[in-house]
Scaffold this motif. Structure first.
Motif, short mmCIF file in Angstrom:
data_model
loop_
_atom_site.label_atom_id
_atom_site.label_comp_id
_atom_site.label_asym_id
_atom_site.label_seq_id
_atom_site.Cartn_x
_atom_site.Cartn_y
_atom_site.Cartn_z
N ALA A 72 0.75 -1.02 0.15
CA ALA A 72 0.46 -0.36 0.20
C ALA A 72 0.84 1.45 0.27
O ALA A 72 1.67 1.42 0.73
N LEU A 78 -7.41 1.48 -0.64
CA LEU A 78 -7.52 0.81 0.22
C LEU A 78 -8.88 -0.27 0.17
O LEU A 78 -9.80 0.87 0.54
N VAL A 144 -8.32 4.69 7.65
CA VAL A 144 -7.05 4.45 7.00
C VAL A 144 -5.66 5.53 8.46
O VAL A 144 -6.94 6.48 8.45
N ILE A 179 -5.74 6.28 0.22
CA ILE A 179 -4.46 5.56 1.32
C ILE A 179 -2.97 7.07 0.95
O ILE A 179 -2.97 7.05 -0.31
N ALA A 184 -0.85 1.47 4.81
CA ALA A 184 -2.35 2.20 5.03
C ALA A 184 -2.18 2.22 6.19
O ALA A 184 -3.36 2.57 6.93
N VAL A 217 -4.99 -3.86 -1.44
CA VAL A 217 -4.89 -2.73 -2.17
C VAL A 217 -4.89 -2.53 -3.65
O VAL A 217 -5.40 -3.23 -4.65
#
Length: 333
Positions: A72, A78, A144, A179, A184, A217
């Motif tokens: 990520a 995400l 996140v 993200i 993340a 991802v």
């Protein structure tokens, strides 16, 4: 059962990208979370209204995690697939002084305890009066870490998710989050057994929960700038795609002067910024995924999209969603 799990004590009280992850996973793997209720265990099945007086507010709305997802990177998306949710056998709702859309009109604390009939899928609001609430559990907090440094409260929502309190994020729904940091750093919490759009008094049926999500991802969704989601919760025969606007409320005083900071003058809250953002996000989605021109997409939002007030009480930010039925697409001429 997932090979990855996060225990209820593995939680934190701020969105902060300096918090070390409690587990690292590969993209596409699942994680089991065991989460306390939003009171962080301060309320129990035998609590009374007097218990509200001793609540430590700095301990409310904890989230479990964070989870580091390999691969990520900032600019990615995400994808969070909600696979299962199991609530506790009890829950609570409360009027907490200072919280809620009508906080000035309801200054006294009140507490309601619920017995959740998990097998039957309901809870009695008032059995004598025949008022029964269907259970539609979801996590109020999914998010996140933010890209900016520092600790940010888990109470309000952000463009990276957090306390979005959106009742449509039930089992079989999919959430998409922008993200902003490597890995993340996903976290989840705030179990709800049922809630209306907006959560107007500031609490839902709050409950402990065990939830399993799959974290993937995505490199192909650069238009995801706020939480987006796919769900059928509003209508089991219809799938919806929703974009959201997460913005602070503005204030409109009696001489029509707009400000987002001066709250000392007579004013009324306006969520136009969040609604505008939700529509802009949907336009971007329609242009990217359905190859529409912006003018076409804007017009389609007006004739087919539904604006919803998802969360209106977690100051200073509000969540407004635009929900687009997916059945209107893919028809042969």
């Amino acid at each position: 059962m997932s090979i990855h799990s996060v225990r209820r004590e593995q939680c934190h009280l701020a969105w902060d990208n300096s918090i070390a992850p409690v587990v690292r996973i590969q993209s596409g793997q699942t994680v089991d979370f065991d989460c306390l209720d939003a009171s962080n265990g301060q309320l129990e099945p035998n609590s009374t209204t007097a218990t509200l007086d001793s609540l430590v507010f700095s301990q409310l709305d904890q989230v479990n995690g964070p989870v580091y997802v390999e691969g990520a990177q900032p600019g990615d998306t995400l994808q969070v697939d909600v696979l299962s949710i199991k609530t506790g056998g009890w829950g609570w709702s409360a009027l907490i002084p200072g919280f809620g859309l009508l906080a000035d009109e309801f200054p006294e604390p009140a507490l309601k305890l619920w017995k959740l009939d998990q097998a039957g899928g309901f809870a009695w609001f008032d059995q004598a009066k025949g008022i029964k609430i269907p259970l539609r559990p979801f996590a109020g907090e999914m998010g996140v870490a933010r890209g900016v440094k520092g600790a940010f409260s888990t109470i309000p929502p952000y463009n990276t998710g957090g306390n979005v309190d959106t009742k449509h994020l039930t089992v079989d729904s999919t959430l998409f989050l922008p993200i902003e940091v490597e890995g993340a750093l996903f976290s989840i919490g705030d179990g709800h057994a049922a809630q209306g759009d907006g959560e107007v008094c500031g609490t839902a049926i709050e409950t402990p929960m065990k939830v399993t999500v799959r974290l993937t991802v995505r490199k192909d969704r650069p238009y995801t700038k706020t939480p987006h989601f796919s769900t059928s919760v509003s209508d089991k025969d219809e799938q919806y795609y929703c974009t959201t606007g997460v913005e602070p409320g503005m204030y409109l005083d009696y001489v029509t002067h707009w400000t987002s900071s001066d709250t000392s003058r007579p004013c009324e809250l306006d969520m136009r910024k969040a609604a505008q953002s939700a529509v802009r996000q949907m336009i971007d989605f329609l242009c990217a995924e359905h190859k529409l021109h912006r003018t076409e997409a804007y017009m389609l939002c007006s004739v087919a999209g539904d604006l919803r007030l998802h969360e209106v009480v977690d100051m200073p930010n509000y969540v407004v969603g635009m929900m687009m039925p997916q059945s209107i697409f893919g028809h042969a001429s």
